[in-house]
Design an enzyme around this catalytic site. Sequence first.
Site, PDB file in Angstrom:
ATOM      1  N   GLY A  13     -89.224 -47.150 -81.791  1.00 20.83           N
ATOM      2  CA  GLY A  13     -88.905 -45.853 -82.409  1.00 20.83           C
ATOM      3  C   GLY A  13     -88.190 -46.006 -83.745  1.00 20.83           C
ATOM      4  O   GLY A  13     -88.039 -47.118 -84.273  1.00 20.83           O
ATOM      5  N   ILE A  15     -84.907 -45.456 -84.925  1.00 19.81           N
ATOM      6  CA  ILE A  15     -83.661 -46.235 -85.061  1.00 19.81           C
ATOM      7  C   ILE A  15     -83.842 -47.618 -84.423  1.00 19.81           C
ATOM      8  O   ILE A  15     -83.365 -48.636 -84.937  1.00 19.81           O
ATOM      9  CB  ILE A  15     -82.468 -45.463 -84.453  1.00 19.81           C
ATOM     10  CG1 ILE A  15     -82.385 -44.052 -85.060  1.00 19.81           C
ATOM     11  CG2 ILE A  15     -81.161 -46.213 -84.681  1.00 19.81           C
ATOM     12  CD1 ILE A  15     -81.438 -43.102 -84.351  1.00 19.81           C
ATOM     13  N   SER A 128     -74.634 -39.183 -79.546  1.00 23.95           N
ATOM     14  CA  SER A 128     -74.855 -38.320 -80.706  1.00 23.95           C
ATOM     15  C   SER A 128     -73.616 -37.487 -81.000  1.00 23.95           C
ATOM     16  O   SER A 128     -72.872 -37.109 -80.079  1.00 23.95           O
ATOM     17  CB  SER A 128     -76.032 -37.394 -80.377  1.00 23.95           C
ATOM     18  OG  SER A 128     -76.126 -36.349 -81.299  1.00 23.95           O
ATOM     19  N   TYR A 153     -80.792 -31.194 -74.445  1.00 23.32           N
ATOM     20  CA  TYR A 153     -80.768 -32.525 -75.077  1.00 23.32           C
ATOM     21  C   TYR A 153     -79.325 -33.013 -75.227  1.00 23.32           C
ATOM     22  O   TYR A 153     -78.984 -34.135 -74.839  1.00 23.32           O
ATOM     23  CB  TYR A 153     -81.459 -32.504 -76.450  1.00 23.32           C
ATOM     24  CG  TYR A 153     -81.138 -33.746 -77.253  1.00 23.32           C
ATOM     25  CD1 TYR A 153     -81.771 -34.950 -76.948  1.00 23.32           C
ATOM     26  CD2 TYR A 153     -80.184 -33.747 -78.273  1.00 23.32           C
ATOM     27  CE1 TYR A 153     -81.446 -36.112 -77.643  1.00 23.32           C
ATOM     28  CE2 TYR A 153     -79.854 -34.894 -78.965  1.00 23.32           C
ATOM     29  CZ  TYR A 153     -80.486 -36.075 -78.652  1.00 23.32           C
ATOM     30  OH  TYR A 153     -80.160 -37.230 -79.327  1.00 23.32           O
ATOM     31  N   LYS A 157     -76.986 -36.322 -73.389  1.00 24.50           N
ATOM     32  CA  LYS A 157     -76.162 -37.358 -74.027  1.00 24.50           C
ATOM     33  C   LYS A 157     -74.771 -37.373 -73.383  1.00 24.50           C
ATOM     34  O   LYS A 157     -74.210 -38.428 -73.118  1.00 24.50           O
ATOM     35  CB  LYS A 157     -76.063 -37.117 -75.535  1.00 24.50           C
ATOM     36  CG  LYS A 157     -77.387 -37.335 -76.252  1.00 24.50           C
ATOM     37  CD  LYS A 157     -77.807 -38.790 -76.244  1.00 24.50           C
ATOM     38  CE  LYS A 157     -79.271 -39.011 -76.476  1.00 24.50           C
ATOM     39  NZ  LYS A 157     -79.736 -40.365 -76.252  1.00 24.50           N
ATOM     40  N   LEU A 204     -84.002 -32.029 -91.342  1.00 24.42           N
ATOM     41  CA  LEU A 204     -84.019 -31.670 -92.760  1.00 24.42           C
ATOM     42  C   LEU A 204     -84.785 -32.665 -93.647  1.00 24.42           C
ATOM     43  O   LEU A 204     -85.665 -32.260 -94.414  1.00 24.42           O
ATOM     44  CB  LEU A 204     -82.567 -31.538 -93.260  1.00 24.42           C
ATOM     45  CG  LEU A 204     -82.396 -31.221 -94.741  1.00 24.42           C
ATOM     46  CD1 LEU A 204     -82.995 -29.852 -95.073  1.00 24.42           C
ATOM     47  CD2 LEU A 204     -80.930 -31.272 -95.140  1.00 24.42           C
ATOM     48  N   ILE A 221     -84.200 -23.201 -96.207  1.00 21.38           N
ATOM     49  CA  ILE A 221     -82.808 -23.590 -95.932  1.00 21.38           C
ATOM     50  C   ILE A 221     -82.234 -22.555 -94.973  1.00 21.38           C
ATOM     51  O   ILE A 221     -82.237 -21.351 -95.265  1.00 21.38           O
ATOM     52  CB  ILE A 221     -81.993 -23.673 -97.244  1.00 21.38           C
ATOM     53  CG1 ILE A 221     -82.539 -24.823 -98.101  1.00 21.38           C
ATOM     54  CG2 ILE A 221     -80.503 -23.833 -96.955  1.00 21.38           C
ATOM     55  CD1 ILE A 221     -81.806 -25.054 -99.403  1.00 21.38           C
ATOM     56  N   ASP A 302     -77.009 -23.883 -84.800  1.00 20.30           N
ATOM     57  CA  ASP A 302     -76.512 -24.814 -85.828  1.00 20.30           C
ATOM     58  C   ASP A 302     -74.985 -24.770 -85.921  1.00 20.30           C
ATOM     59  O   ASP A 302     -74.401 -23.684 -85.902  1.00 20.30           O
ATOM     60  CB  ASP A 302     -77.071 -24.433 -87.216  1.00 20.30           C
ATOM     61  CG  ASP A 302     -78.290 -25.265 -87.582  1.00 20.30           C
ATOM     62  OD1 ASP A 302     -78.517 -26.310 -86.946  1.00 20.30           O
ATOM     63  OD2 ASP A 302     -79.020 -24.847 -88.500  1.00 20.30           O
TER      64      ASP A 302
END
Length: 344
Positions: A13, A15, A128, A153, A157, A204, A221, A302
């Site tokens: 993947g 990373i 994360s 998600y 984590k 982004l 944006i 967000d």
Amino acid sequence: MQKGKILVTGGAGYIGSHTCVELVSAGYTPIIVDNFSNSEKFVIQNLEKLTVTRVEVEEGDCNDYFFLKDVFEKHREIKGVIHFAAFKAVGESSQYPLKYYHNNVQSTVNLLQVMDEFKLSNLVFSSSCTVYGQPDILPVTESSPVKPAESPYGRTKQICEDIISDFYKASEAFKAISLRYFNPIGAHPTGLIGELPLGVPNNLVPFITQTAAGVREQLTIFGDDYNTSDGTCIRDYIHVVDLAKAHIAALEKMIKSNKTKHLEVYNIGTGDGHSVLEVVKTFEKVSGEKLNYKIGARRSGDVEKVFADVSKAKDELGWKTELSLEDSLRDAWNWQQKLAEKAI
Ligand code: NAD
Ligand code: WQD
């Protein structure tokens, strides 16, 4: 000098592949475990080109306990494990929560179980900054409270960090480090490996590079009415090569430690926050491209601002970032152009 084998789940993947490059440079032999559910086989060929070595791959699913057991049986002399394998699309996780709990949590339980059976230690876990939600105080430190996650998600984590911690408490000799990544961006400067978003990117930077390349018409944006200098959200964007190097520092911390048990959590970011508009302007500067963008509504879920206090990683791992936002965006753009040339 060969320092030994490191098992890298999700090593094909985004990373994981960059970390394999750094493992090879540091003298380790990565053994990639991946089911290619979110990566492509050509990544392995490019990794081999980049590292000038044969890269060993065990193709299979970390949710398959017997498969994992066979891998550990075959590679008896494993020095450590880096666990990247997971699904990562925040929006999709709300649509299909069970898919996320199954893939992200079950794979971690399986891995710990097999590591326990083989008496293996030294786990680096991909966590994360999402675990912090919107922190009350910035920059955010590792002792800042973990907030109820916005998405399944994010919860996977938090749950995995807790599972690792419970397992550590119960074990006699187990070392683990969770790295809380901030926003990884960019690609390898060679343009041989990078991020491969499936379909329309949620993040982004791939959206910016695809817009500049003409794959997407326009970047929206998400909101310019936040309480920030220019009204757009602030994040801590880290070059994926710097992030990859943090894994080597974490592994070596555990391998070299005299302690029989070890558990730590580190923020892995640059320590600087940049707004969405700053990212757009910096991209335009380094690429020489004018970006077609508009201001749209806020995206639900967000956070307004988040950036890391990275002093713990600096003091204890001897690691800090070396690359800038300009470097990251230049390399992201180079990667996008290479992808277009290959028509992948
Ligand atoms: P990625 O999707 O590019 O890589 C994950 C790799 O794992 C893929 O190659 C995929 O095929 C593989 N995989 C997934 N489930 C598997 C399974 N059950 N068995 C075997 N292989 C499996 O994602 P990435 O961006 O490289 O992220 C790596 C890790 O870092 C993930 O755990 C992710 O949650 C975490 N993370 C990513 C970000 C980010 O913005 N990219 C930020 C914070 C944390
Ligand atoms: C960055 C900024 C958007 C797209 C996500 C996950 C997080 C972690 C990293 C894995 C935000 C804005 C974005 C667009 C925009 N991943 N934006 N237009 O949201 O910080 O974090 O990835 O663990 O868990 O939630 O990253 O790249 O999606 O967004 O304006 O088309 O860019 O609103 O301010 P985010 P991102």
